[in-house]
Design an enzyme around this catalytic site. Structure first.
Site, PDB file in Angstrom:
ATOM      1  CD  GLU A   1      -2.849  -1.086   0.016  1.00 56.00           C
ATOM      2  OE1 GLU A   1      -3.400  -0.005  -0.296  1.00 56.00           O
ATOM      3  OE2 GLU A   1      -2.997  -2.134  -0.642  1.00 56.00           O
TER       4      GLU A   1
ATOM      5  CD1 TRP B   1      -2.416   3.378  -4.616  1.00 59.82           C
ATOM      6  CD2 TRP B   1      -1.917   1.890  -6.205  1.00 59.82           C
ATOM      7  NE1 TRP B   1      -3.239   3.619  -5.687  1.00 59.82           N
ATOM      8  CE2 TRP B   1      -2.953   2.722  -6.675  1.00 59.82           C
ATOM      9  CE3 TRP B   1      -1.431   0.878  -7.026  1.00 59.82           C
ATOM     10  CZ2 TRP B   1      -3.513   2.569  -7.947  1.00 59.82           C
ATOM     11  CZ3 TRP B   1      -1.993   0.725  -8.291  1.00 59.82           C
ATOM     12  CH2 TRP B   1      -3.010   1.562  -8.737  1.00 59.82           C
TER      13      TRP B   1
ATOM     14  CD1 TRP C   1     -17.091  12.195 -19.069  1.00 63.14           C
ATOM     15  CD2 TRP C   1     -17.818  10.629 -17.646  1.00 63.14           C
ATOM     16  NE1 TRP C   1     -16.034  11.358 -18.791  1.00 63.14           N
ATOM     17  CE2 TRP C   1     -16.453  10.389 -17.924  1.00 63.14           C
ATOM     18  CE3 TRP C   1     -18.489   9.768 -16.792  1.00 63.14           C
ATOM     19  CZ2 TRP C   1     -15.748   9.332 -17.361  1.00 63.14           C
ATOM     20  CZ3 TRP C   1     -17.785   8.706 -16.230  1.00 63.14           C
ATOM     21  CH2 TRP C   1     -16.435   8.502 -16.507  1.00 63.14           C
TER      22      TRP C   1
ATOM     23  CG  ASN D   1      -8.241   1.875  -0.180  1.00 66.92           C
ATOM     24  OD1 ASN D   1      -8.109   2.926  -0.796  1.00 66.92           O
ATOM     25  ND2 ASN D   1      -7.926   0.708  -0.703  1.00 66.92           N
TER      26      ASN D   1
ATOM     27  CD1 TRP E   1     -12.674  10.288 -15.135  1.00 63.48           C
ATOM     28  CD2 TRP E   1     -11.416  11.322 -13.593  1.00 63.48           C
ATOM     29  NE1 TRP E   1     -11.610  10.876 -15.784  1.00 63.48           N
ATOM     30  CE2 TRP E   1     -10.821  11.502 -14.868  1.00 63.48           C
ATOM     31  CE3 TRP E   1     -10.806  11.883 -12.484  1.00 63.48           C
ATOM     32  CZ2 TRP E   1      -9.643  12.226 -15.050  1.00 63.48           C
ATOM     33  CZ3 TRP E   1      -9.623  12.608 -12.662  1.00 63.48           C
ATOM     34  CH2 TRP E   1      -9.056  12.758 -13.936  1.00 63.48           C
TER      35      TRP E   1
ATOM     36  CD1 TRP F   1     -10.921  10.305  -6.914  1.00 62.74           C
ATOM     37  CD2 TRP F   1     -12.783   9.648  -7.948  1.00 62.74           C
ATOM     38  NE1 TRP F   1     -11.958  10.443  -6.028  1.00 62.74           N
ATOM     39  CE2 TRP F   1     -13.117  10.061  -6.631  1.00 62.74           C
ATOM     40  CE3 TRP F   1     -13.795   9.189  -8.781  1.00 62.74           C
ATOM     41  CZ2 TRP F   1     -14.421  10.030  -6.143  1.00 62.74           C
ATOM     42  CZ3 TRP F   1     -15.108   9.164  -8.298  1.00 62.74           C
ATOM     43  CH2 TRP F   1     -15.409   9.573  -7.002  1.00 62.74           C
TER      44      TRP F   1
END
Length: 479
Positions: free
Chosen positions: A278, A281, A309, A344, A362, A385
């Site tokens: 993590e 990441w 969208w 998360n 997004w 996102w």
């Protein structure tokens, strides 16, 4: 530089004393040290959102207190950072300015302008690595680009030499000349009318000492992290993200502390490896931002530029306020508003719901998170996102649509998370806590629920939302 001339240490996203290479180097000169923080809201770097501004105020207070204990002061200035640092160098008759590098385009551009200005004034400058485990320049592909898939990226990081051992905090600093600065209160970082930060104060203690305490407590209870981390109803995550965001603790400190814990207790190695992935990441997102400075603005995969969208202000507002009619989504959005963070697993669920069920861009979700998260990070926030939307690096396929009902039942099986954040459903049975619209009128009445009044009906049917998402994706699949 003569011994009597002071060294300025320019603090940025590194509000700590330990493992602060620039501060350590300044202390080792033996000369006076002037510590500076500049609030630059007009520069190229992204302005902080409301929740992050609150955190910054608390973190700067904690830093001021720690520096005071060493004999130094923290000077606060507001304005263009390059001009403010150069001006203080002149006022303090400094011989050098030290700072830790931030491997992001806007920060480096600012640093380059500062170096040029200091050189003209015959003031030396030194930069130090301290924000990452590995510098972006060290992990490139054959085309000299950063890696776009996490697994090979993380393997590359792990194959490199361990990051340097964290540096101890200086115990004493020689105070530099008295210079004037702003008061923290004059920056008005904290909300007053209205004061919506009560939940933040209730849940967080910003600052370096709190970050270290949190890391130690987490590593003492890390057993089971690899499986429990997906349960929002349990306190199984590190909660270090805002401390890392503001540099109250460094990734090197986290890495070495975790590795030490794994060496001391080998049975914890799988949990610690997952935890470190993590951290990896975060690193991956920072490296991605190094190559794509406008990550929060454009689709990394250009095929999504043609995505149809919807502009639905009413649906967006319902999502923001936790009034979608899907309990796990609403719980997450309310947790975010109250505490400045969201679990998360739930972040993925609420993001998928906005982008795929509601077909809302997004970028609208990313902006809301940027303003409401205390850990809003210029790399992780847009990268995550885009990952959910399917438009980013190493992205989840767009046709992967999280089912908010099943996600709730799997990861909050007893409904404890929903009951905490959606109290109007608290008396509903486990069977219906994630699907209250399926309860009978008698069961709803017994739980004190009047659907459509005390709690909304779902603003969209899950099956219909998924079908709409797949149809929309089909329109760009060949691009």
């Amino acid at each position: 530089m003569t011994r009597s001339r002071s060294t300025i240490v320019w603090f940025r996203d590194d509000l700590r004393l330990s493992d602060h290479p620039a501060l350590r180097a300044a202390a080792e000169t033996g000369g006076p040290v002037v510590c500076l923080y500049v609030l630059d809201e007009s520069g190229p770097a992204r302005a902080l959102g409301g929740a992050a501004r609150w955190w910054l105020a608390q973190s700067l207070r904690a830093l001021q207190a720690r520096l005071s204990s060493t004999g130094a002061q923290l000077v606060l200035r507001r304005g263009n950072a390059a001009k403010a640092v150069a001006a203080l160098a002149h006022e303090a008759e400094a011989g050098a300015v030290y700072w830790n590098d931030i491997a992001q385009a806007p920060h480096r551009a600012m640093a380059d302008r500062l170096k040029a200005a200091l050189a003209e004034a015959d003031v030396a400058s030194r930069t130090f690595a301290g924000d990452l485990l590995a510098e972006p320049e060290s992990i490139r592909n054959k085309e000299n680009r950063g890696l776009r898939v996490f697994t090979p990226f993380w393997r590359r990081v792990q194959s490199m030499a361990d990051p340097p051992t964290p540096l101890p905090a200086p115990k004493r600093l020689v105070a530099g000349p008295e210079v004037t600065g702003d008061s923290l209160e004059s920056w008005q970082l904290e909300p007053t009318r209205p004061d919506w930060a009560g939940g933040l104060r209730e849940n967080w203690t910003p600052g370096e000492a709190a970050a270290q305490k949190r890391l130690n407590a987490f590593l003492e209870n890390v057993a089971g992290y690899s499986t429990e981390r997906d349960r929002p109803d349990r306190d199984a995550t590190s909660r270090l993200s805002p401390h890392l965001r503001f540099g109250e603790i460094s990734p090197r400190q986290v890495w070495h502390a975790a590795r030490f814990a794994a060496a001391e207790h080998p049975r914890l190695a799988p949990d610690i490896d997952k935890f470190l992935s993590e951290l990896g990441w975060r690193e991956f997102c920072r490296h991605l931002l190094y190559d794509v400075p406008d990550l929060a603005e454009r689709n990394l995969q250009s095929s999504f530029d043609a995505f149809p969208w919807k502009h639905d202000a009413k649906a967006l507002r319902a999502w923001q306020r936790g009034q979608t009619g899907y309990p796990i989504v609403d719980a997450g959005m309310r947790e975010l508003w109250h505490t400045g963070v969201m679990h998360n697993r739930v972040r993925m669920v609420v993001a998928s719901f906005l982008v795929k069920h509601l077909l809302i861009d997004w970028r609208d979700g990313e902006k809301w998170f940027w303003d409401t998260l205390v850990d809003a990070d210029a790399g992780s926030n847009p990268a995550n996102w885009q990952w959910v939307a399917g438009s980013g690096a190493d992205a989840a396929p767009y046709f992967r649509v999280f089912n908010p009902i099943l996600q709730g039942e799997k990861f909050d099986p007893d409904g404890a998370y929903v009951r905490r954040w959606v109290p109007e459903l608290a008396r509903l049975s486990n069977k219906f806590i994630h699907r209250p619209w399926e309860a009978t009128p008698l069961e709803l009445a017994a739980a004190g629920i009047d659907l459509g009044k005390t709690y909304p009906y779902p603003i969209i049917d899950h099956k219909a939302g998924r079908e709409h998402a797949l149809k929309a994706y089909a329109t760009i699949r060949g691009n």
